[in-house]
Design a protein around this motif. Structure first.
Motif, short mmCIF file in Angstrom:
data_model
loop_
_atom_site.label_atom_id
_atom_site.label_comp_id
_atom_site.label_asym_id
_atom_site.label_seq_id
_atom_site.Cartn_x
_atom_site.Cartn_y
_atom_site.Cartn_z
N TRP A 180 49.09 25.23 -17.80
CA TRP A 180 48.59 26.26 -18.82
C TRP A 180 48.57 27.61 -18.57
CZ3 TRP A 180 46.08 21.96 -16.86
CH2 TRP A 180 45.12 22.19 -16.01
N VAL A 218 60.83 24.04 -16.41
CA VAL A 218 60.48 24.17 -17.99
C VAL A 218 61.13 23.13 -18.45
CG1 VAL A 218 60.35 25.62 -20.08
CG2 VAL A 218 59.94 26.83 -18.02
N LYS A 248 51.42 19.84 -16.79
CA LYS A 248 51.52 21.01 -17.34
C LYS A 248 50.75 22.15 -17.10
CE LYS A 248 51.84 18.06 -21.77
NZ LYS A 248 51.31 16.91 -20.86
N ARG A 294 50.97 29.47 -17.64
CA ARG A 294 52.20 30.28 -17.88
C ARG A 294 52.37 29.92 -19.25
NH1 ARG A 294 55.82 26.53 -14.29
NH2 ARG A 294 57.51 27.86 -15.52
N SER A 295 51.51 29.39 -20.08
CA SER A 295 51.75 29.25 -21.61
C SER A 295 50.55 29.00 -22.62
CB SER A 295 52.28 27.70 -21.84
OG SER A 295 52.73 27.20 -23.11
N GLU A 342 58.75 24.93 -25.70
CA GLU A 342 58.99 24.98 -24.07
C GLU A 342 57.60 24.82 -23.53
OE1 GLU A 342 60.72 28.56 -23.10
OE2 GLU A 342 62.66 28.09 -23.89
N HIS A 372 52.12 29.24 -32.17
CA HIS A 372 52.82 29.69 -31.11
C HIS A 372 54.17 30.03 -31.39
CE1 HIS A 372 49.24 29.46 -28.79
NE2 HIS A 372 48.98 28.43 -29.40
#
Length: 271
Positions: free
Chosen positions: A159, A209, A157, A161-162, A257, A250
């Motif tokens: 993190w 994604v 994952k 980018r999110s 996503e 969020h």
């Protein structure tokens, strides 16, 4: 023996694991396929035996079959009884995916059920961080034919980018038993470069994604061993509620996503 003694720790997670864990991006699988075919062609042969180590419920084994087609023999090696039983139920005689033709065998990364020099590929997907890696690397070199490939692959994952994923990792670090999001920050490339008998490095990172609904996101979270101490501490109901609240913060109450990076490390067995 693996550095993690309890090879059965995923047994009670097998159903969740099979339902909610992602597969791997086609770009990474195509890279493995091309690398293996190049190495075997140099010796006048096609891929014969592909070994998926720590195969779990067979997600990565099925990905290999889809990428390579029907010809190579594929063996999934898995020590966990529950995980292996789930994989076999998907692929065994009369199962819904019998045509995939994958054999699953009990075994460990440190003692592969393969004769010397027989494998065109030894792969560990989402698993190498559990192994006694020096022992595994030596076993891979033993089992590989000249020109055969060792592949390490993992979905991480991303993190960076999110904000949602960053918040999720913080939640695990706050409530888990000493959990750190950097638990797989291992210098796999450096380790592989020091293995006698391997060379021809080909390393890559594939961003992608995955889109989930909230229930699938929670199922994915619950399929991980790092969530166990959180559930023990907070209880299943509160943990689920906290995860749903995280999604709402969020703006992901209906659609989640998750950005991933699939990291792939390839090395070839020297002559």
């Amino acid at each position: 023996m693996s550095v993690i003694d309890d090879t059965q720790q995923f047994n009670d997670l097998a159903e969740l694991y099979e339902r909610f864990r992602p597969s791997y991006p086609r770009a990474a699988l195509d890279r493995i396929t091309a690398y293996v075919r190049e190495g075997t062609a140099a010796h006048g042969k096609g891929p014969a035996l592909l070994i998926d180590v720590g195969a779990g419920t067979g997600i990565s084994s099925r990905a290999l079959r889809a990428a390579f087609g029907p010809e190579p023999e594929i063996v999934g090696v898995e020590p966990g009884t529950g995980m292996r039983t789930t994989a076999e139920s998907e692929h065994g005689p009369g199962g819904p995916r019998e045509a995939m033709d994958i054999r699953f065998r009990e075994g460990t990364a440190e003692s592969l059920p393969a004769a010397n020099g027989t494998a065109s590929l030894v792969m560990a997907a989402q698993a190498a961080h559990w192994f006694d890696r020096p022992a595994f690397y030596a076993e891979a070199v033993r089992a590989l034919r000249p020109g055969g490939a060792l592949a390490l692959m993992a979905n991480d994952k991303d993190w960076d980018r999110s904000a949602l994923v960053d918040d999720y990792e913080t939640f695990l670090e706050r409530h888990g038993d000493g959990y750190s999001r950097h638990y797989r920050a291992i210098d796999f490339a450096g380790e592989l470069d020091r293995v006698d008998g391997l060379g021809d490095a080909d390393d890559s990172a594939t961003p992608w994604v995955r889109t989930l609904d909230p229930d699938a996101f929670i199922g994915l979270a619950m399929s991980t061993t790092m969530m166990r101490p959180v559930v023990r501490r907070l209880g299943h109901e509160r943990t689920s509620a906290e995860l749903r609240a995280l999604l709402e913060r969020h703006g992901a109450a209906d659609r989640v996503e998750i950005p991933y990076v699939t990291r792939l490390y390839l090395r070839r067995r020297r002559h």
